[in-house]
Write a protein that holds these residues in place. Structure first.
Motif, PDB file in Angstrom:
ATOM      1  N   VAL A 371      58.265  17.632  19.062  1.00  0.00           N
ATOM      2  CA  VAL A 371      58.160  18.821  18.209  1.00  0.00           C
ATOM      3  C   VAL A 371      59.373  19.719  18.419  1.00  0.00           C
ATOM      4  N   ARG A 372      59.922  20.220  17.311  1.00  0.00           N
ATOM      5  CA  ARG A 372      61.063  21.138  17.377  1.00  0.00           C
ATOM      6  C   ARG A 372      60.631  22.599  17.365  1.00  0.00           C
ATOM      7  N   SER A 373      59.673  22.926  16.467  1.00  0.00           N
ATOM      8  CA  SER A 373      59.259  24.323  16.351  1.00  0.00           C
ATOM      9  C   SER A 373      57.850  24.389  15.767  1.00  0.00           C
ATOM     10  N   VAL A 374      57.182  25.521  16.022  1.00  0.00           N
ATOM     11  CA  VAL A 374      55.845  25.766  15.491  1.00  0.00           C
ATOM     12  C   VAL A 374      55.830  27.178  14.912  1.00  0.00           C
ATOM     13  N   THR A 375      55.307  27.292  13.678  1.00  0.00           N
ATOM     14  CA  THR A 375      55.282  28.582  12.992  1.00  0.00           C
ATOM     15  C   THR A 375      53.903  28.836  12.419  1.00  0.00           C
ATOM     16  N   LEU A 376      53.403  30.056  12.605  1.00  0.00           N
ATOM     17  CA  LEU A 376      52.195  30.475  11.903  1.00  0.00           C
ATOM     18  C   LEU A 376      52.640  30.831  10.492  1.00  0.00           C
ATOM     19  N   LEU A 377      52.524  29.888   9.575  1.00  0.00           N
ATOM     20  CA  LEU A 377      53.055  30.057   8.227  1.00  0.00           C
ATOM     21  C   LEU A 377      52.476  31.285   7.542  1.00  0.00           C
ATOM     22  N   THR A 378      51.259  31.627   7.868  1.00  0.00           N
ATOM     23  CA  THR A 378      50.575  32.746   7.235  1.00  0.00           C
ATOM     24  C   THR A 378      51.325  34.061   7.426  1.00  0.00           C
ATOM     25  N   THR A 379      51.919  34.258   8.610  1.00  0.00           N
ATOM     26  CA  THR A 379      52.622  35.508   8.910  1.00  0.00           C
ATOM     27  C   THR A 379      54.118  35.317   9.131  1.00  0.00           C
ATOM     28  N   GLY A 380      54.571  34.076   9.285  1.00  0.00           N
ATOM     29  CA  GLY A 380      55.968  33.814   9.603  1.00  0.00           C
ATOM     30  C   GLY A 380      56.282  33.876  11.080  1.00  0.00           C
ATOM     31  N   GLN A 381      55.273  34.123  11.918  1.00  0.00           N
ATOM     32  CA  GLN A 381      55.483  34.264  13.357  1.00  0.00           C
ATOM     33  C   GLN A 381      55.806  32.923  14.014  1.00  0.00           C
ATOM     34  N   LYS A 382      56.881  32.896  14.802  1.00  0.00           N
ATOM     35  CA  LYS A 382      57.201  31.728  15.610  1.00  0.00           C
ATOM     36  C   LYS A 382      56.250  31.677  16.809  1.00  0.00           C
ATOM     37  N   LEU A 383      55.728  30.527  17.098  1.00  0.00           N
ATOM     38  CA  LEU A 383      54.748  30.374  18.162  1.00  0.00           C
ATOM     39  C   LEU A 383      55.331  29.553  19.317  1.00  0.00           C
ATOM     40  N   GLU A 384      54.966  29.947  20.514  1.00  0.00           N
ATOM     41  CA  GLU A 384      55.339  29.174  21.685  1.00  0.00           C
ATOM     42  C   GLU A 384      54.507  27.890  21.729  1.00  0.00           C
ATOM     43  N   ARG A 401      41.564  36.465  12.496  1.00  0.00           N
ATOM     44  CA  ARG A 401      42.028  35.551  11.439  1.00  0.00           C
ATOM     45  C   ARG A 401      43.097  36.264  10.597  1.00  0.00           C
ATOM     46  N   PRO A 402      44.285  35.690  10.466  1.00  0.00           N
ATOM     47  CA  PRO A 402      45.362  36.405   9.773  1.00  0.00           C
ATOM     48  C   PRO A 402      45.314  36.347   8.239  1.00  0.00           C
ATOM     49  N   THR A 403      44.316  35.722   7.680  1.00  0.00           N
ATOM     50  CA  THR A 403      44.139  35.707   6.226  1.00  0.00           C
ATOM     51  C   THR A 403      42.659  35.518   5.949  1.00  0.00           C
ATOM     52  N   ALA A 404      42.206  36.030   4.816  1.00  0.00           N
ATOM     53  CA  ALA A 404      40.788  35.903   4.477  1.00  0.00           C
ATOM     54  C   ALA A 404      40.400  34.452   4.227  1.00  0.00           C
ATOM     55  N   LEU A 405      41.358  33.646   3.811  1.00  0.00           N
ATOM     56  CA  LEU A 405      41.081  32.225   3.559  1.00  0.00           C
ATOM     57  C   LEU A 405      41.525  31.404   4.774  1.00  0.00           C
ATOM     58  N   PHE A 406      42.343  30.398   4.603  1.00  0.00           N
ATOM     59  CA  PHE A 406      42.664  29.488   5.708  1.00  0.00           C
ATOM     60  C   PHE A 406      44.065  29.756   6.252  1.00  0.00           C
ATOM     61  N   PRO A 407      44.200  30.156   7.516  1.00  0.00           N
ATOM     62  CA  PRO A 407      45.532  30.221   8.119  1.00  0.00           C
ATOM     63  C   PRO A 407      46.146  28.819   8.201  1.00  0.00           C
ATOM     64  N   VAL A 408      47.462  28.763   8.187  1.00  0.00           N
ATOM     65  CA  VAL A 408      48.171  27.483   8.260  1.00  0.00           C
ATOM     66  C   VAL A 408      49.241  27.568   9.336  1.00  0.00           C
ATOM     67  N   ILE A 409      49.292  26.553  10.177  1.00  0.00           N
ATOM     68  CA  ILE A 409      50.339  26.411  11.189  1.00  0.00           C
ATOM     69  C   ILE A 409      51.236  25.254  10.767  1.00  0.00           C
TER      70      ILE A 409
END
Length: 453
Positions: A371-384, A401-409
């Motif tokens: 894996v190169r990188s992981v991002t919480l796509l919902t907020t744009g936050q880079k994750l460790e 929960r960062p969105t009312a529907l489905f968060p995406v990583i």
């Protein structure tokens, strides 16, 4: 695959890139508010139904507003019922006066639909029912009424040819209502050949009639068939079942059951509808996997507000997370059902999280690609993250929960995401020896410590 098939596949790439379309069941049956099949299911008086159909005039029909709503909802194509089983036509046909153009409305709704949706940049599909509940010859068939059947077949072919000739490029064509006729009765294979002479890149669904010769079928109830000869794409309805032989799309209602406008129908929530879309994308792969989500407009032509509310919620989600859906090529790479769904695209694996548990760390097993990188796509936050063998630990997730529907990583890998045996073989499948080995790591006995007594 032949070179010709590769060409066709490339011409149909828009379909798998789209993943999401709008199905529109609209006709005079909306006046009754009891679904699109009310004429038959309630055995209504034929002449009274026809009288009301001819008086139907949906004054607030606005194809441009429909198309705008579809685009804002994130849909990429739409399919309109040009003629349902009641036989009433929504276009200016030369074959009958039983149409919106010849009766009270005085409008060619198919033309308005095709022009408006193209203007919004959406692909255009047309639905057409083989069956016509008004005409005895359709049910008597060629055996009982050869002359009447010959007239009926010519009528059907002429109407389809009008639709694919007079309205510009048609991308998608959806036949329905074939029962009880066969492909031989309908001469459907010849008709499709003619359609493709006129529209070379058109996609035609598989409801073309039972064919003893081809040993395939596609009935009005949504069967997928078992051959790749009859039809370009499978069209299961009310279920999400991948078609192993061709492209496919699942036809689903936004309500509990009925397709046409229905007073008092219950509405499915937005998260359930979105989950259908995610499931289609997850199961789709390169062979398709679309959701054609239905709406039954009100008798005056307006889209029901309950539909618009849900569709726009999904559209807002797609504005942020659409890369996990559009153009995706399947998912379900690892066992992830305890959290949600997966899709993939190129070097990316997307985790679509239906069940957000509020824990700061997520453990993803069985991803073997670095894996190169992981991002919480919902907020744009880079994750460790840390990767230990075939286990990926994703850290720093928010409690809420960062969105009312489905968060995406989004997980970016060094190559195409790949899995191990546990990812390929799931619960109740695969080689049981791997499960025995896993259980053996604890011990072999029924006692807590696994040791024999």
């Amino acid at each position: 695959m032949t070179e010709q098939q590769r060409t066709f596949r490339e011409g149909w790439k828009w379909f798998t890139d789209s993943r999401y379309g709008m199905f529109i069941h609209f006709g005079p049956y909306a006046q009754y508010g009891r679904g699109e099949q009310v004429l038959f299911r309630e055995h209504l008086d034929q002449q009274e139904y026809a009288r009301q159909a001819c008086e139907w005039n949906p004054a607030f029909f606005d194809a441009e507003l429909w198309a705008y709503t579809a685009r804002k909802a994130g849909m990429k194509y739409a399919c309109l019922t040009t003629r349902h089983h009641d036989g009433y036509c929504l276009w200016d046909t030369k074959t009958t006066d039983y149409s919106s153009a010849k009766q009270a409305a005085g409008r060619d709704f198919v033309r308005e639909f095709t022009e408006a949706f193209r203007k919004e940049g959406l692909r255009v599909g047309l639905y057409y029912s083989w069956i016509d509940w008004r005409i005895p010859a359709y049910f008597d068939g060629p055996e009982k009424d050869p002359e009447g059947w010959a007239v009926m077949k010519d009528y059907l072919h002429a109407q389809v040819e009008e639709l694919v000739t007079n309205y510009g490029r048609i991308d998608h064509f959806f036949f329905d209502g074939v029962w009880p006729r066969s492909a031989e009765d309908l001469d459907s294979i010849r008709l499709v050949e003619r359609m493709k002479q006129i529209q070379p890149d058109i996609l035609v669904n598989n409801r073309l009639g039972l064919s003893p010769e081809e040993k395939a079928h596609a009935d009005g109830g949504g069967g997928s068939g078992d051959s790749d000869v009859l039809g370009d794409f499978g069209s299961p309805e009310h279920v999400i079942e991948p078609d192993q032989h061709r492209l496919w799309e699942s036809n689903q209602v936004t309500t509990w059951r009925l397709w046409g406008y229905t007073n008092g129908e219950r509405w499915r929530p937005a998260d359930l509808l979105l989950d259908m879309l995610c499931e289609c994308a997850e199961k789709g792969g390169a062979s398709g996997g679309n959701l054609l989500l239905n709406v039954g407009p009100q008798p005056d032509g307006q889209l029901p507000p309950e539909f618009v509310e849900r569709a726009l919620q999904i559209g807002q989600w797609l504005e942020v997370h659409g890369e996990a859906i559009y153009g995706s090529d399947g998912g379900n790479l690892t066992e992830f059902i305890t959290y949600g769904r997966q899709t993939m695209k190129d070097n990316y694996l997307y985790l679509i999280i239906r069940f957000w548990d509020g824990r700061p760390v997520l453990r993803l097993a069985d991803l073997v690609t670095p894996v190169r990188s992981v991002t919480l796509l919902t907020t744009g936050q880079k994750l460790e993250f840390r990767q230990e063998g075939d286990v990926l630990w994703i850290e720093g997730l928010p409690k809420e929960r960062p969105t009312a529907l489905f968060p995406v990583i989004r997980i970016e890998c060094e190559g195409r995401p790949e899995t191990n045996q546990w990812g390929r073989e799931r619960l109740w499948t695969g080689d049981p020896a791997r499960i025995a080995d896993w259980a053996r790591s604890r011990g072999t006995s029924v006692y807590v410590d696994g040791q024999p007594r």
